[in-house]
Enzyme design. Sequence first.
Site, PDB file in Angstrom:
ATOM      1  CE  LYS A   1      -3.374  52.477  -7.163  1.00 54.75           C
ATOM      2  NZ  LYS A   1      -2.195  53.267  -7.629  1.00 54.75           N
TER       3      LYS A   1
ATOM      4  N   GLY B   1      -2.754  53.187  -0.002  1.00 50.67           N
ATOM      5  CA  GLY B   1      -2.244  54.341   0.731  1.00 50.67           C
ATOM      6  C   GLY B   1      -0.724  54.358   0.818  1.00 50.67           C
ATOM      7  CB  THR B   2       1.828  52.509  -1.152  1.00 47.73           C
ATOM      8  OG1 THR B   2       0.953  51.389  -1.203  1.00 47.73           O
ATOM      9  CG2 THR B   2       3.265  52.075  -0.983  1.00 47.73           C
TER      10      THR B   2
ATOM     11  CD1 TRP C   1      -0.658  60.899   2.882  1.00 51.11           C
ATOM     12  CD2 TRP C   1      -2.602  59.802   3.133  1.00 51.11           C
ATOM     13  NE1 TRP C   1      -1.470  61.664   3.680  1.00 51.11           N
ATOM     14  CE2 TRP C   1      -2.672  61.017   3.850  1.00 51.11           C
ATOM     15  CE3 TRP C   1      -3.697  58.942   3.143  1.00 51.11           C
ATOM     16  CZ2 TRP C   1      -3.802  61.384   4.577  1.00 51.11           C
ATOM     17  CZ3 TRP C   1      -4.826  59.314   3.851  1.00 51.11           C
ATOM     18  CH2 TRP C   1      -4.875  60.523   4.567  1.00 51.11           C
TER      19      TRP C   1
ATOM     20  CG  HIS D   1       3.252  46.296  -2.457  1.00 55.47           C
ATOM     21  ND1 HIS D   1       2.571  47.220  -1.715  1.00 55.47           N
ATOM     22  CD2 HIS D   1       3.471  46.883  -3.665  1.00 55.47           C
ATOM     23  CE1 HIS D   1       2.398  48.336  -2.443  1.00 55.47           C
ATOM     24  NE2 HIS D   1       2.934  48.147  -3.609  1.00 55.47           N
TER      25      HIS D   1
ATOM     26  NE  ARG E   1      -8.372  53.667  -0.352  1.00 55.24           N
ATOM     27  CZ  ARG E   1      -8.277  54.314  -1.499  1.00 55.24           C
ATOM     28  NH1 ARG E   1      -7.432  53.902  -2.417  1.00 55.24           N
ATOM     29  NH2 ARG E   1      -9.017  55.382  -1.725  1.00 55.24           N
TER      30      ARG E   1
ATOM     31  CB  SER F   1      -7.740  52.605  -5.820  1.00 61.56           C
ATOM     32  OG  SER F   1      -6.582  53.370  -6.025  1.00 61.56           O
TER      33      SER F   1
ATOM     34  NE  ARG G   1      -9.290  56.435  -8.575  1.00 63.33           N
ATOM     35  CZ  ARG G   1     -10.585  56.482  -8.238  1.00 63.33           C
ATOM     36  NH1 ARG G   1     -11.450  56.997  -9.075  1.00 63.33           N
ATOM     37  NH2 ARG G   1     -11.016  56.016  -7.081  1.00 63.33           N
ATOM     38  CE  LYS G   2     -13.601  60.166  -8.511  1.00 60.45           C
ATOM     39  NZ  LYS G   2     -14.913  59.506  -8.344  1.00 60.45           N
TER      40      LYS G   2
HETATM   41  P1  PAP Z   1       0.391  52.190  -5.254  1.00 61.33           P
HETATM   42  O1  PAP Z   1       0.052  50.793  -4.862  1.00 61.33           O
HETATM   43  O2  PAP Z   1       0.423  52.371  -6.752  1.00 61.33           O
HETATM   44  O3  PAP Z   1       1.610  52.732  -4.582  1.00 61.33           O
HETATM   45  P2  PAP Z   1      -1.171  53.632  -3.335  1.00 61.33           P
HETATM   46  O4  PAP Z   1      -0.408  54.864  -3.084  1.00 61.33           O
HETATM   47  O5  PAP Z   1      -1.080  52.518  -2.358  1.00 61.33           O
HETATM   48  O6  PAP Z   1      -0.859  53.100  -4.803  1.00 61.33           O
HETATM   49  O7  PAP Z   1      -2.715  53.996  -3.465  1.00 61.33           O
HETATM   50  C1  PAP Z   1      -3.169  54.948  -4.372  1.00 61.33           C
HETATM   51  C2  PAP Z   1      -4.406  55.574  -3.749  1.00 61.33           C
HETATM   52  O8  PAP Z   1      -4.010  56.496  -2.728  1.00 61.33           O
HETATM   53  C3  PAP Z   1      -5.162  56.375  -4.773  1.00 61.33           C
HETATM   54  O9  PAP Z   1      -6.521  56.290  -4.352  1.00 61.33           O
HETATM   55  P3  PAP Z   1      -7.776  56.539  -5.306  1.00 61.33           P
HETATM   56  O10 PAP Z   1      -7.514  55.773  -6.572  1.00 61.33           O
HETATM   57  O11 PAP Z   1      -8.939  56.004  -4.556  1.00 61.33           O
HETATM   58  O12 PAP Z   1      -7.850  58.007  -5.525  1.00 61.33           O
HETATM   59  C4  PAP Z   1      -4.588  57.753  -4.576  1.00 61.33           C
HETATM   60  O13 PAP Z   1      -5.408  58.788  -5.079  1.00 61.33           O
HETATM   61  C5  PAP Z   1      -4.458  57.798  -3.063  1.00 61.33           C
HETATM   62  N1  PAP Z   1      -3.465  58.768  -2.592  1.00 61.33           N
HETATM   63  C6  PAP Z   1      -2.235  59.008  -3.090  1.00 61.33           C
HETATM   64  N2  PAP Z   1      -1.629  59.953  -2.375  1.00 61.33           N
HETATM   65  C7  PAP Z   1      -2.481  60.340  -1.402  1.00 61.33           C
HETATM   66  C8  PAP Z   1      -2.415  61.308  -0.352  1.00 61.33           C
HETATM   67  N3  PAP Z   1      -1.355  62.070  -0.170  1.00 61.33           N
HETATM   68  N4  PAP Z   1      -3.487  61.402   0.466  1.00 61.33           N
HETATM   69  C9  PAP Z   1      -4.568  60.637   0.296  1.00 61.33           C
HETATM   70  N5  PAP Z   1      -4.696  59.707  -0.677  1.00 61.33           N
HETATM   71  C10 PAP Z   1      -3.657  59.565  -1.523  1.00 61.33           C
END
Ligand code: PAP
Length: 345
Positions: free
Chosen positions: A97, A99-100, A102, A159, A181, A189, A311-312
Amino acid sequence: MSFPVAFYSPVASITQDEEKARKAKMAIIMERYKDKVLALPRKEIDTNLHLCKYEGFWYHHGFWLHSNANFSVEAIMALQDEFQALPTDVFLSSQVKSGTTWLKSLGFAILNRAKFKIDKDSWATHPLITTSPHDCVPFLESESFLNNPSYANGLMSTHIPYTSLPQSIISSDCRIVYIHRNPKDMLISLWHFMNTLREDGSSPTKLDDTFELFRKGLTPNGPFWDHAIGYYKASLERPNKVLFLTYEKLKEDTYNEVKRLASFIGSSFTKEEEDDGSVQEIVELCSFKKLSEAHKGNKDGSHSSNGIYFRKGIVGDSVNYLTTEMIKTLDEIAKEKFDGLNISF
Ligand code: PAP
């Protein structure tokens, strides 16, 4: 309470025969490390969840809840014994959670831009849209259960804490990109993610409970702070091999951070590409807006549930959920843990 099961690729997209082979390999690995795992310190979080401590970090023991989960301590042990990295491999590392998704999107779009065009007209057929960022960049941990390690094609994510990475990743001089993060946003998250994935109809996990576990470092691959510290120190010691990014900086200055990322992983943008808007196209293709829209409505917890990763996608959302007391506690822990280090919290 229980932690979510992630259905990451390549498990999501392998054939039946490959799946059979994966299951068989899982059984062998579980048996091979049984005694070693049994000897580890362990914490019963609840009837569904046992964490065990290995090399200073907490992991799931075995395949928690479902046999599809690949994030187990046994996977790490198997990788440490067997994984052979190539000098050209690139690893995208993170805590959950943080930024993986992204980072995977950006890494994949950058490295494959000759093969998969990134101009707007090609977006509809780009693998990040037609499959998902997690399908495009598999987890190293999943690879340990496949018999075809070349699947990942040189770009993998993980991870695993820096200090527990398979030795060949360090000795082969691979490039590693870490995304850190703000721990408070990561916690919120994680809490949302866990509740999204609840499949058993039970009541949602309370934030208090998740906070308590997080505070004690009892999250998968936690303690969160130690995970970040390992990669941060490595980035100082081996700056050409380990890049430490932050979710917040990536949000604030996406364009320049994407250029920095591309250059670090050996795929710098040419002057011509900068002029023709290629960098901006990658920024937009991998943006929260584009990817979350592309994968919207697909949050059913099944293998193809790509929507659950969005999510957000904002900075600072934790203030809407954490109490003043919780924020104070987490800030105090971070201040103490990150003392003398330039790591944001
Ligand atoms: P994971 O461990 O399940 O792979 P990961 O991708 O690391 O999750 O983190 C998810 C967070 O990145 C979510 O944050 P939030 O819950 O605070 O909203 C998700 O919304 C956010 N996220 C996913 N993709 C992107 C993106 N392209 N740009 C910015 N934030 C993103």
